[in-house]
Design an enzyme around this catalytic site. Structure first.
Site, PDB file in Angstrom:
ATOM      1  N   ASP A  12       0.853  -1.185   0.000  1.00 17.85           N
ATOM      2  CA  ASP A  12       0.000   0.000   0.000  1.00 17.85           C
ATOM      3  C   ASP A  12       0.892   1.238   0.000  1.00 17.85           C
ATOM      4  OD1 ASP A  12      -1.997   1.837   0.352  1.00 17.85           O
ATOM      5  OD2 ASP A  12      -2.625   1.121   2.331  1.00 17.85           O
ATOM      6  N   GLU A 116      -2.651   0.160  -4.476  1.00 16.37           N
ATOM      7  CA  GLU A 116      -2.602  -1.031  -3.624  1.00 16.37           C
ATOM      8  C   GLU A 116      -2.567  -2.279  -4.483  1.00 16.37           C
ATOM      9  OE1 GLU A 116      -5.689  -1.537  -0.467  1.00 16.37           O
ATOM     10  OE2 GLU A 116      -6.160   0.489  -1.118  1.00 16.37           O
TER      11      GLU A 116
HETATM   12 MG   LIG Z   1      -2.575   3.874   0.147  1.00 18.38          MG
END
Ligand SMILES: [Mg+2]
Length: 423
Positions: A12, A116
């Site tokens: 992420d 992501e």
């Molecule tokens: Mg993020």
């Protein structure tokens, strides 16, 4: 040794849009200040009346500024907030460079959103070392070559990997193996659990459930009584159960498609259908620009609980008419959707035909398709001349949804940095 165990990474990007903007300003525009260390946010779409916060810096987070809230709300909390406009063209480039690095580590990469991804790292120990070593290598490579940081969560399934990547930020690697649930996940507030929204959390509080551990130990039947099917889902999550697999992208097939990650969770069918209309607009425009029609229409839904479902239908007559694509997409959506909050929607078309279109007559259908085709052609011409926002369907007026979503045109939009001024 974790030999034979499934190993999933969730990667992420930390404050993605904001970091990407910060890196761009520092490395390409000669900027001196780093947005990531300032009380700053990406706010947009400024051109639309209902601008929302798309990303915020870690210092801005301290002012309770939240992604998805309006710019007006954010400014009330922090009048000094530095706002920068979104730059989708830049995000696309950064996202692609990021995904390209992930694919060096494993062929099984599922892009979950623009910033992501899940990567199935099972069986890569011989190449990259144990999971922790591999993750640190991956994280450092991204930071050192692209200039922005990521968090990586490691576990044996997607859900736990995603939970782990959300632990302390930025630039961190965290593991959350099943045997670590008790120490690392169960003490957290129940609202931190993936898929527990504000309304669900409130119900859980009323049942005396405040931590993820308390939820894990609650009686699933009781949860089902109070929260229906959702109760069972979150109970399973609290116990670390998730059986969804990493879905690497299907090879690009011949067709035209568009998809969009929605800035907020869509929980009602009418909003979802408005998003589908925006996608039908861009897909239809592309088909018409290429002078082709598609015979197969497919809809894909990525839900907030990580699941993905898609459905397709074959038409009797190939089409490139926006509202016909939309009508099919809505039909597919109704068959497919189970009420789970939606993160991402897509329309894909295939079995594309070019040339003259002979419509088979259907005595039960009195739609004037020729008229609809003429209308689309007129709209395309006006948009071609005066810009894509010159004609907009009334359904989008006052809506935060971009009436031409997931598309080509928006991503080409760039920011005039001379006008804004970079420090
Ligand atoms: Mg993020």
């Amino acid at each position: 040794m974790r030999h034979g165990r499934t190993v999933i990474f969730h990667i992420d990007v930390n404050s993605a849009f904001l970091s990407w903007e910060a890196v761009y300003r520092l490395h390409h525009l000669g900027g001196k200040e780093d947005l990531r260390n300032m009380v700053s946010a990406v706010g947009g779409d400024m051109a639309m009346r209902h601008g929302i916060i798309l990303a915020k810096s870690i210092p801005a987070k301290k002012y309770q500024i939240k992604t998805g809230e309006t710019i007006v709300e954010a400014r009330q909390k922090c009048p000094g907030l530095l706002l920068v406009p979104p730059n989708y063209g830049l995000y696309e480039k950064c996202s692609k460079a990021f995904m390209d690095i992930l694919r060096q580590y494993s062929p099984a990469v599922e892009q979950y959103s623009i910033d992501e991804a899940f990567v199935d790292m099972t069986g890569t120990e011989g190449l990259w070392g144990d999971p922790l070593t591999a993750a640190v290598k991956m994280k450092d490579q991204i930071r050192d070559t692209l200039g922005f940081t990521v968090n990586i969560g490691i576990s044996e399934n997607k859900l736990l990997a995603k939970m782990a990547s959300d632990f302390q930020k930025p630039d961190r690697v965290h593991t959350l193996w099943r045997e670590e649930l008790r120490d690392k996940m169960w003490p957290l507030p129940v609202s931190d659990l993936f898929f527990v929204g504000r309304a669900t959390a409130k119900k859980l509080f009323s049942l005396g459930i405040y931590t993820i551990g308390e939820l894990a130990h609650a009686d699933p039947h009781l949860l089902k009584i109070h929260l229906k099917k959702h109760g069972e889902v979150i109970w399973a999550f609290a116990n670390g159960m998730d059986v969804s697999v990493v879905q690497s992208e299907a090879p690009a097939n011949k067709g035209y498609g568009n998809s969009t990650t929605i800035a907020f969770d869509v929980t009602d069918a009418s909003t979802a259908k408005l998003v589908l209309l925006a996608l039908a607009e861009t897909v239809g425009t592309r088909l018409r620009a290429a002078k082709v029609r598609a015979e197969v229409i497919a809809v894909g839904i990525k839900s907030h609980d990580l699941s993905y479902a898609s459905h397709q239908m074959t038409l009797q007559n190939a089409t490139n008419i926006t509202i016909e694509i939309h009508r099919c997409a809505c039909q597919l959506f109704d068959q497919l959707w189970d009420g789970t909050a939606i993160r991402h929607l897509g329309i894909h078309t295939s079995r594309v035909k070019d040339g003259f279109n002979m419509r088979q007559l259907d005595m039960f259908d009195d739609t004037d398709y020729e008229k609809l085709e003429r209308m689309d052609a007129t709209i395309d011409r006006i948009r071609g001349r005066y810009g894509i926002d010159s004609v907009k369907r009334a359904a989008f007026i006052g809506s935060p949804i971009d009436h031409m979503s997931g598309g080509i045109s928006r991503e080409k939009r760039t920011v005039d940095y001379k006008k804004i001024g970079v420090n």
